[in-house]
Design a protein around this motif. Structure first.
Motif, PDB file in Angstrom:
ATOM      1  N   VAL A  11      17.361  -0.154   5.259  1.00  0.00           N
ATOM      2  CA  VAL A  11      16.723   0.373   6.460  1.00  0.00           C
ATOM      3  C   VAL A  11      15.214   0.266   6.315  1.00  0.00           C
ATOM      4  O   VAL A  11      14.628   0.754   5.347  1.00  0.00           O
ATOM      5  N   GLU A  12      14.588  -0.394   7.291  1.00  0.00           N
ATOM      6  CA  GLU A  12      13.135  -0.483   7.332  1.00  0.00           C
ATOM      7  C   GLU A  12      12.547   0.671   8.132  1.00  0.00           C
ATOM      8  O   GLU A  12      11.544   1.252   7.780  1.00  0.00           O
ATOM      9  N   LYS A  13      13.228   1.033   9.228  1.00  0.00           N
ATOM     10  CA  LYS A  13      12.722   2.079  10.110  1.00  0.00           C
ATOM     11  C   LYS A  13      13.903   2.849  10.697  1.00  0.00           C
ATOM     12  O   LYS A  13      14.903   2.247  11.071  1.00  0.00           O
ATOM     13  N   VAL A  75      24.241   7.541   6.493  1.00  0.00           N
ATOM     14  CA  VAL A  75      23.482   8.245   5.472  1.00  0.00           C
ATOM     15  C   VAL A  75      22.288   7.381   5.110  1.00  0.00           C
ATOM     16  O   VAL A  75      22.449   6.271   4.587  1.00  0.00           O
ATOM     17  N   GLY A  76      21.105   7.882   5.441  1.00  0.00           N
ATOM     18  CA  GLY A  76      19.844   7.214   5.119  1.00  0.00           C
ATOM     19  C   GLY A  76      18.846   8.303   4.816  1.00  0.00           C
ATOM     20  O   GLY A  76      19.105   9.204   4.022  1.00  0.00           O
ATOM     21  N   ARG A  77      17.691   8.253   5.480  1.00  0.00           N
ATOM     22  CA  ARG A  77      16.752   9.372   5.346  1.00  0.00           C
ATOM     23  C   ARG A  77      17.368  10.643   5.923  1.00  0.00           C
ATOM     24  O   ARG A  77      17.133  11.727   5.452  1.00  0.00           O
ATOM     25  N   SER A  78      18.136  10.495   6.992  1.00  0.00           N
ATOM     26  CA  SER A  78      18.907  11.609   7.546  1.00  0.00           C
ATOM     27  C   SER A  78      20.378  11.240   7.461  1.00  0.00           C
ATOM     28  O   SER A  78      20.717  10.075   7.316  1.00  0.00           O
ATOM     29  N   ALA A  79      21.228  12.234   7.563  1.00  0.00           N
ATOM     30  CA  ALA A  79      22.677  11.999   7.531  1.00  0.00           C
ATOM     31  C   ALA A  79      23.267  12.503   8.839  1.00  0.00           C
ATOM     32  O   ALA A  79      22.972  13.625   9.260  1.00  0.00           O
TER      33      ALA A  79
END
Length: 193
Positions: A11-13, A75-79
């Motif tokens: 994920v870039e953004k 699931v990344g910066r937020s889930a």
């Protein structure tokens, strides 16, 4: 690195959007008024890279999730649980040699749960119980209700007098016969038992 369903993505953004709808009613003068606020589902927009020799396989898996409307977890910066893929946009550029740039739009879905539960199927016995073949079953005698008793009305007969004579209650006599207490016709048959 992040994960969408069971697909690993870079994920870039990441953009998480929460919004509401507010009703609006115009008035002759001044600000319009609002009487209802409704929350809209959360939207997650991702700028993603699928890099590696298996990028085409992972892309097909994401498109499969989208096609069948599969609920997945991001699931990344937020889930975020229970999201569906609304949009997938691919961007092939010369900058990415071994993969593809992808824009993905996810929407949170709330699942309604029904209080209705299907009853489990009844189990059939695996072995039949032994039969009592050849035995004669006892028969029960059917009791018939006693036949109704009727009385032909003579001058001076009342429900009170008939109840004393035949042993039925005054209320029961009224129910059976439907005549008012003070005007029972003479020579009519009344049910008394």
């Amino acid at each position: 690195m992040a994960k969408l369903g069971d697909v690993i993505i870079h994920v870039e953004k990441e953009n998480l959007q929460s919004s509401v709808n507010a009703t609006e009613y115009g008035v002759e003068q001044g600000e319009p008024f609002t009487d209802h606020i409704e929350k809209k589902p959360d939207i997650v927009s991702l700028s993603v890279y699928l890099i590696g020799e298996d990028h085409k396989t992972r892309m097909e898996k994401l498109k499969g999730y989208q096609r069948i409307g599969k609920l997945v977890k991001y699931v990344g910066r937020s889930a975020v649980d229970n999201v569906v893929i609304l949009d997938i946009s691919r961007d092939y550029t010369a900058e990415i040699m071994n993969g593809v740039a992808v824009s993905v739009v996810l929407r949170k879905v709330r699942i309604a749960k029904s209080p209705w539960v299907k009853a489990p199927p009844k189990k059939k016995p695996s072995v039949k119980p032994p039969t009592k073949g050849g035995e004669k079953k006892p028969t029960q005698k059917k009791t018939r209700p006693s036949p109704a008793t009727y009385h032909t009305v003579k001058p001076g007969d009342t429900y009170w007098g008939l109840s004393k004579r035949y042993g039925s209650s005054i209320q029961q006599l009224r129910t059976w016969n439907k005549y008012p207490d003070r005007s029972i016709p003479i020579n009519v048959k009344l049910r008394v038992k």
